[in-house]
Design a protein around this motif. Sequence first.
Motif, PDB file in Angstrom:
ATOM      1  N   ARG A  83      18.105  14.752  11.467  1.00 53.33           N
ATOM      2  CA  ARG A  83      17.405  13.888  12.431  1.00 53.33           C
ATOM      3  C   ARG A  83      15.952  14.318  12.653  1.00 53.33           C
ATOM      4  NH1 ARG A  83      20.442  10.275  15.283  1.00 53.33           N
ATOM      5  NH2 ARG A  83      18.386   9.298  15.340  1.00 53.33           N
ATOM      6  N   ASP A  84      15.622  14.751  13.879  1.00 53.96           N
ATOM      7  CA  ASP A  84      14.216  15.010  14.193  1.00 53.96           C
ATOM      8  C   ASP A  84      13.628  16.205  13.442  1.00 53.96           C
ATOM      9  OD1 ASP A  84      14.095  12.863  15.911  1.00 53.96           O
ATOM     10  OD2 ASP A  84      14.587  14.031  17.700  1.00 53.96           O
ATOM     11  N   ASP A  85      14.489  16.997  12.778  1.00 56.91           N
ATOM     12  CA  ASP A  85      13.955  18.083  11.947  1.00 56.91           C
ATOM     13  C   ASP A  85      13.161  17.508  10.771  1.00 56.91           C
ATOM     14  OD1 ASP A  85      13.563  20.802  11.369  1.00 56.91           O
ATOM     15  OD2 ASP A  85      15.190  20.796   9.901  1.00 56.91           O
ATOM     16  N   GLY A  86      13.335  16.223  10.511  1.00 60.57           N
ATOM     17  CA  GLY A  86      12.582  15.576   9.437  1.00 60.57           C
ATOM     18  C   GLY A  86      11.233  15.033   9.872  1.00 60.57           C
ATOM     19  N   SER A  87      10.814  15.298  11.107  1.00 58.23           N
ATOM     20  CA  SER A  87       9.585  14.676  11.620  1.00 58.23           C
ATOM     21  C   SER A  87       8.351  15.054  10.789  1.00 58.23           C
ATOM     22  CB  SER A  87       9.369  15.066  13.089  1.00 58.23           C
ATOM     23  OG  SER A  87       9.233  16.462  13.222  1.00 58.23           O
ATOM     24  N   ALA A  88       8.258  16.321  10.383  1.00 60.05           N
ATOM     25  CA  ALA A  88       7.067  16.741   9.630  1.00 60.05           C
ATOM     26  C   ALA A  88       6.981  16.026   8.283  1.00 60.05           C
ATOM     27  CB  ALA A  88       7.089  18.252   9.416  1.00 60.05           C
ATOM     28  N   LEU A  89       8.154  15.728   7.709  1.00 58.08           N
ATOM     29  CA  LEU A  89       8.152  15.027   6.418  1.00 58.08           C
ATOM     30  C   LEU A  89       7.659  13.592   6.613  1.00 58.08           C
ATOM     31  CD1 LEU A  89      11.582  16.386   5.097  1.00 58.08           C
ATOM     32  CD2 LEU A  89       9.315  17.450   5.025  1.00 58.08           C
ATOM     33  N   GLN A  90       7.979  13.017   7.755  1.00 58.20           N
ATOM     34  CA  GLN A  90       7.471  11.675   8.070  1.00 58.20           C
ATOM     35  C   GLN A  90       5.958  11.696   8.291  1.00 58.20           C
ATOM     36  OE1 GLN A  90       8.983   8.719   7.940  1.00 58.20           O
ATOM     37  NE2 GLN A  90      10.722   9.857   7.099  1.00 58.20           N
ATOM     38  N   VAL A  91       5.462  12.795   8.817  1.00 58.60           N
ATOM     39  CA  VAL A  91       4.002  12.913   8.990  1.00 58.60           C
ATOM     40  C   VAL A  91       3.329  12.905   7.618  1.00 58.60           C
ATOM     41  CG1 VAL A  91       2.141  14.425   9.793  1.00 58.60           C
ATOM     42  CG2 VAL A  91       4.198  14.135  11.197  1.00 58.60           C
ATOM     43  N   LEU A  92       3.944  13.594   6.651  1.00 56.53           N
ATOM     44  CA  LEU A  92       3.372  13.568   5.293  1.00 56.53           C
ATOM     45  C   LEU A  92       3.341  12.133   4.758  1.00 56.53           C
ATOM     46  CD1 LEU A  92       4.975  16.705   3.531  1.00 56.53           C
ATOM     47  CD2 LEU A  92       2.903  16.568   4.934  1.00 56.53           C
ATOM     48  N   ASN A  93       4.418  11.393   5.006  1.00 57.40           N
ATOM     49  CA  ASN A  93       4.436   9.991   4.563  1.00 57.40           C
ATOM     50  C   ASN A  93       3.318   9.193   5.223  1.00 57.40           C
ATOM     51  OD1 ASN A  93       6.666  10.482   2.997  1.00 57.40           O
ATOM     52  ND2 ASN A  93       8.152   9.722   4.488  1.00 57.40           N
ATOM     53  N   ALA A  94       3.111   9.473   6.503  1.00 65.54           N
ATOM     54  CA  ALA A  94       2.081   8.729   7.246  1.00 65.54           C
ATOM     55  C   ALA A  94       0.677   9.062   6.755  1.00 65.54           C
ATOM     56  CB  ALA A  94       2.207   9.036   8.743  1.00 65.54           C
ATOM     57  N   LEU A  95       0.539  10.202   6.089  1.00 63.15           N
ATOM     58  CA  LEU A  95      -0.778  10.606   5.582  1.00 63.15           C
ATOM     59  C   LEU A  95      -1.063  10.059   4.191  1.00 63.15           C
ATOM     60  CD1 LEU A  95      -0.736  14.323   6.783  1.00 63.15           C
ATOM     61  CD2 LEU A  95      -2.402  12.592   7.497  1.00 63.15           C
ATOM     62  N   ALA A  96      -0.076   9.415   3.582  1.00 64.56           N
ATOM     63  CA  ALA A  96      -0.254   8.905   2.224  1.00 64.56           C
ATOM     64  C   ALA A  96      -1.465   7.971   2.164  1.00 64.56           C
ATOM     65  CB  ALA A  96       1.004   8.168   1.766  1.00 64.56           C
ATOM     66  N   GLY A  97      -2.371   8.238   1.244  1.00 68.94           N
ATOM     67  CA  GLY A  97      -3.566   7.401   1.082  1.00 68.94           C
ATOM     68  C   GLY A  97      -4.669   7.698   2.068  1.00 68.94           C
ATOM     69  N   ARG A  98      -4.469   8.655   2.960  1.00 65.55           N
ATOM     70  CA  ARG A  98      -5.485   8.941   3.981  1.00 65.55           C
ATOM     71  C   ARG A  98      -6.159  10.293   3.758  1.00 65.55           C
ATOM     72  NH1 ARG A  98      -2.769   8.150   9.683  1.00 65.55           N
ATOM     73  NH2 ARG A  98      -4.948   8.017  10.382  1.00 65.55           N
ATOM     74  N   ILE A 145       4.667  10.149  15.312  1.00 70.19           N
ATOM     75  CA  ILE A 145       4.283  10.511  13.942  1.00 70.19           C
ATOM     76  C   ILE A 145       2.818  10.185  13.645  1.00 70.19           C
ATOM     77  CG2 ILE A 145       4.733  10.027  11.494  1.00 70.19           C
ATOM     78  CD1 ILE A 145       6.859  11.762  12.944  1.00 70.19           C
ATOM     79  N   ASP A 146       2.379   9.010  14.026  1.00 70.21           N
ATOM     80  CA  ASP A 146       0.988   8.634  13.711  1.00 70.21           C
ATOM     81  C   ASP A 146      -0.004   9.557  14.402  1.00 70.21           C
ATOM     82  OD1 ASP A 146       1.716   6.636  12.020  1.00 70.21           O
ATOM     83  OD2 ASP A 146       1.563   5.034  13.523  1.00 70.21           O
ATOM     84  N   ALA A 147       0.313   9.915  15.636  1.00 72.77           N
ATOM     85  CA  ALA A 147      -0.600  10.813  16.371  1.00 72.77           C
ATOM     86  C   ALA A 147      -0.628  12.188  15.708  1.00 72.77           C
ATOM     87  CB  ALA A 147      -0.151  10.928  17.824  1.00 72.77           C
ATOM     88  N   ALA A 148       0.528  12.649  15.225  1.00 73.52           N
ATOM     89  CA  ALA A 148       0.556  13.943  14.537  1.00 73.52           C
ATOM     90  C   ALA A 148      -0.254  13.869  13.248  1.00 73.52           C
ATOM     91  CB  ALA A 148       2.001  14.345  14.246  1.00 73.52           C
ATOM     92  N   ALA A 149      -0.143  12.742  12.547  1.00 72.43           N
ATOM     93  CA  ALA A 149      -0.933  12.582  11.311  1.00 72.43           C
ATOM     94  C   ALA A 149      -2.424  12.590  11.631  1.00 72.43           C
ATOM     95  CB  ALA A 149      -0.532  11.280  10.612  1.00 72.43           C
ATOM     96  N   ASP A 150      -2.814  11.944  12.743  1.00 67.62           N
ATOM     97  CA  ASP A 150      -4.235  11.956  13.149  1.00 67.62           C
ATOM     98  C   ASP A 150      -4.702  13.375  13.450  1.00 67.62           C
ATOM     99  OD1 ASP A 150      -4.390   9.247  12.845  1.00 67.62           O
ATOM    100  OD2 ASP A 150      -4.183   8.782  14.988  1.00 67.62           O
TER     101      ASP A 150
END
Lengths: 433, 162
Positions: free
Chosen positions: B16-31, B138-143
């Motif tokens: 579950r939420d242990d995957g949050s950092a991996l989602q941040v990587l996804n959110a950074l794709a192309g940025r 997630i988006d805020a963490a990516a920012d």
Amino acid sequence: MTHSNTGSRTLSVASLARVEGEGSMHVVVRDGSVQDVELRIFEPPRFFEAFLRGRSYTEVPDITARICGICPVAYQMSACQAIEDACGVTIDAQVRALRRLLYCGEWIESHALHIYLLHAPDFLGYESSIELARDHRDIVERGLQLKKVGNDILNVLGGRAIHPVNVRVGGFYKAPAVADLAPVAERLRWARDAAIDTARWVATFEFPDLMLDGDLVALHHDREYAINDGRIASTSGLDITVSKFPEHFGEEHVAHSTALHGRARAGAFTVGPLARYNLNFDQLPTIVKQVAADVGLGRTCRNPFKSIIVRALEVVFACDEALRIIDAYEPPARPSSDMPPRGGTGHGCTEAPRGLLYHRYTIDAEGIISDAVIVPPTAQNQPSIEHGLHKFVQDRLHMDDLELTRQCEQAIRNYDPCISCATHFLDLSVDRG
Amino acid sequence: MSAPNVVIGIGNRFRRDDGSALQVLNALAGRLPESTVVIESDGEPARLIDSWADAPVAVVVETVRQNRAPGSIAGIAWEAHVASSTGIEHGSHSLGILEAIALGRAVGRMPLKLRLIGIEPEDLGWGEGLTAAVAHSIDAAADLVLDYLGLSASASAFRSSR
């Protein structure tokens, strides 16, 4: 945390340090005798087996790779072998060699991690590898570099070191060119020498006297030190095909652990490097036998504390074997065999760094998985670890709780227990004074 | 040529939420600039050290429990935790980010600048998918990752749209 009073003691370690995953230990002493030893492993209640049901047989390598960050290749290889068995497919000889090479990378990585960062500090009186590194930076750097060579093999063959993505049922998505492997071979030549130095170094440690009881079980192959296939053999004379595993070995629930405990029809047993070494010494290459002789290890060894020497010898073997495979490598005509689904049940068994890893899958004619069984090595070793601790503690009751607890933790680390799928979060307490 | 910057996400997407950092990587794709290396990690220290050694800036994103509201994002002042401890206690995996930092320092294999971003979890049980509160962060963490790399979120969005 420990508590003691006259004749009665309870040793309890809520969170075992330097064990891959989550686990705890509970020892009860009454009237001067060890009454109970429980190793509590917080293994997931078969999450992945349930997760696999209803999935396509082609998804198995990617999903099972995520069971363990330390030994993803082992899970992939046992899984692929089981699916290929179900589908009646035989893989190309060069593909088999590449799988063996990939597995060598994982053995190097996993064993180097355990030897240098988890187990050596015990023998040298350090709290952790960090303190060890502060006093012996060159030694820890050697361990990290050695581990990195294993990592390099996984990167080249697996596409990346964590959760390799280049593995598929039937083979690989892409086979490396000969030139891709040349730089790896260069680093392996250094690694083989470093592994020999490692074996010589760990052999100088002091080892408590302890004899492992019971059967030792491992894959055996007549022509090679078994890693990725063979028959299941034991020191008591068992010699069966992988498909007979369920008839001889099972798992059972115990009240004190969420992990299933391994049970053999013949009684307690141990899997892992010691089992492999005792059963397959004759298949080791000359260079490894020579190093074993140089460090004073005979063709058999049942002292679990000396498993650190055996792991070091297996790193020498894995480096040497990887070089042999690279030297003989010719890219296969196709990186994978055709794998049309076929309804049935398949069995797979390979030697994970920590020991025998068994998978069984039942798939239908469309390749959809209806049943999955995964028996990891730590689950098989758990009763043996508890049994060994019982005697170990009984012989050391004269020690104070702190020292006894420390030695028990070291004894558990002999088995390099890996509890799959731990979370990776950090608990942080902040003094905001 | 100098080593590239590195962004590392530590986690397990099946918890579950242990995957949050991996989602941040996804959110950074192309940025991120093409030169930036993005790594998914299970937190194993030796690989972490290999990943970040000599990088000008390494940003590590990880699930961190600090008893804050689920989804809270914080830059972690890891220096105090590493400097003050020898046997660092972890909740689950006995070797992790703080050991990696301590070990990296002991063997002199650190990035020039290391930033650690923690995301407070709500559910670390078995299963896929983040809880709503953590998914919302997630988006805020990516920012924040972009900010730590010296890339403003708006500038990087512009770069990725070109």
